[in-house]
Design a protein around this motif. Sequence first.
Motif, PDB file in Angstrom:
ATOM      1  N   VAL A  15      43.961 106.379 124.046  1.00 51.51           N
ATOM      2  CA  VAL A  15      43.344 105.811 123.046  1.00 51.51           C
ATOM      3  C   VAL A  15      43.448 104.217 123.420  1.00 51.51           C
ATOM      4  O   VAL A  15      44.645 103.879 123.840  1.00 51.51           O
ATOM      5  CB  VAL A  15      44.005 105.948 121.675  1.00 51.51           C
ATOM      6  N   SER A  16      42.370 103.450 123.445  1.00 52.09           N
ATOM      7  CA  SER A  16      42.385 101.991 123.766  1.00 52.09           C
ATOM      8  C   SER A  16      43.293 101.356 122.478  1.00 52.09           C
ATOM      9  O   SER A  16      43.412 101.921 121.513  1.00 52.09           O
ATOM     10  CB  SER A  16      41.055 101.520 123.644  1.00 52.09           C
ATOM     11  N   GLN A  17      43.545 100.234 123.119  1.00 55.74           N
ATOM     12  CA  GLN A  17      44.458  99.235 122.201  1.00 55.74           C
ATOM     13  C   GLN A  17      43.463  98.840 120.967  1.00 55.74           C
ATOM     14  O   GLN A  17      44.094  98.910 119.766  1.00 55.74           O
ATOM     15  CB  GLN A  17      44.878  98.052 122.778  1.00 55.74           C
ATOM     16  N   SER A  18      42.293  98.529 121.424  1.00 53.39           N
ATOM     17  CA  SER A  18      41.250  98.234 120.079  1.00 53.39           C
ATOM     18  C   SER A  18      40.834  99.209 119.234  1.00 53.39           C
ATOM     19  O   SER A  18      41.017  99.207 117.939  1.00 53.39           O
ATOM     20  CB  SER A  18      40.272  97.493 120.624  1.00 53.39           C
ATOM     21  N   ASP A  19      40.924 100.604 119.803  1.00 54.54           N
ATOM     22  CA  ASP A  19      40.460 101.722 118.785  1.00 54.54           C
ATOM     23  C   ASP A  19      41.801 102.144 117.876  1.00 54.54           C
ATOM     24  O   ASP A  19      41.553 102.270 116.757  1.00 54.54           O
ATOM     25  CB  ASP A  19      40.125 103.000 119.797  1.00 54.54           C
ATOM     26  N   LEU A  20      43.041 101.863 118.693  1.00 56.01           N
ATOM     27  CA  LEU A  20      44.116 102.307 117.661  1.00 56.01           C
ATOM     28  C   LEU A  20      44.367 101.216 116.678  1.00 56.01           C
ATOM     29  O   LEU A  20      44.828 101.593 115.618  1.00 56.01           O
ATOM     30  CB  LEU A  20      45.336 102.358 118.598  1.00 56.01           C
ATOM     31  N   SER A  21      44.176  99.949 117.143  1.00 59.22           N
ATOM     32  CA  SER A  21      44.448  98.925 116.051  1.00 59.22           C
ATOM     33  C   SER A  21      43.541  99.033 115.007  1.00 59.22           C
ATOM     34  O   SER A  21      43.785  98.919 113.930  1.00 59.22           O
ATOM     35  CB  SER A  21      44.203  97.339 116.800  1.00 59.22           C
ATOM     36  N   ALA A  22      42.031  99.443 115.173  1.00 59.71           N
ATOM     37  CA  ALA A  22      41.212  99.587 114.188  1.00 59.71           C
ATOM     38  C   ALA A  22      41.648 100.788 113.333  1.00 59.71           C
ATOM     39  O   ALA A  22      41.647 100.621 111.992  1.00 59.71           O
ATOM     40  CB  ALA A  22      39.846 100.097 114.724  1.00 59.71           C
ATOM     41  N   ARG A  23      42.275 101.868 113.850  1.00 64.01           N
ATOM     42  CA  ARG A  23      42.842 102.923 113.103  1.00 64.01           C
ATOM     43  C   ARG A  23      43.907 102.746 112.325  1.00 64.01           C
ATOM     44  O   ARG A  23      43.973 103.423 111.086  1.00 64.01           O
ATOM     45  CB  ARG A  23      43.011 104.168 114.164  1.00 64.01           C
ATOM     46  N   LEU A  24      44.629 101.705 112.882  1.00 68.02           N
ATOM     47  CA  LEU A  24      46.004 101.461 112.219  1.00 68.02           C
ATOM     48  C   LEU A  24      45.556 100.529 110.895  1.00 68.02           C
ATOM     49  O   LEU A  24      46.705 100.295 110.428  1.00 68.02           O
ATOM     50  CB  LEU A  24      46.935 101.197 113.119  1.00 68.02           C
ATOM     51  N   GLY A  25      44.497  99.817 111.013  1.00 66.19           N
ATOM     52  CA  GLY A  25      44.212  98.723 110.328  1.00 66.19           C
ATOM     53  C   GLY A  25      44.891  97.511 110.421  1.00 66.19           C
ATOM     54  O   GLY A  25      45.335  96.642 109.535  1.00 66.19           O
ATOM     55  N   ILE A  26      45.208  96.987 111.814  1.00 62.07           N
ATOM     56  CA  ILE A  26      45.642  95.868 112.306  1.00 62.07           C
ATOM     57  C   ILE A  26      45.092  95.125 113.228  1.00 62.07           C
ATOM     58  O   ILE A  26      44.113  95.772 113.822  1.00 62.07           O
ATOM     59  CB  ILE A  26      47.490  95.996 112.556  1.00 62.07           C
TER      60      ILE A  26
END
Length: 108
Positions: A15-26
């Motif tokens: 999972v890319s950092q940008s994808d995960l940050s979007a999923r985590l809401g940060i």
Amino acid sequence: MLNKALKLIRTFYDVSQSDLSARLGISNSYLSEIESGKKQPTMDILSRYSEQFDIPLSSILFFSENLEGPKPSDKFRMHVAKKIVSIFEWNQARNETAKNFGKKAKTF
């Protein structure tokens, strides 16, 4: 060590950092700071990580124990934690190598 574990979990699941940050809401920059160890994640963010990757929060927190003045059992837990991180690092390197050869590595 928690920051390293969080990054390895993310890369293990490809999972890319940008994808995960979007999923985590940060923000992506906040996630980057967490993974680099510049900032500590909140319990809320760790809970979201836990839900996102279906990993018990207790397993994630396992990596964040303070090991100052270790007891014999702490040394054992640290040894196990290092082995788990080594497995994640091995898998990350394996996936990167496979990508460089244009193949997708199989995961467990």
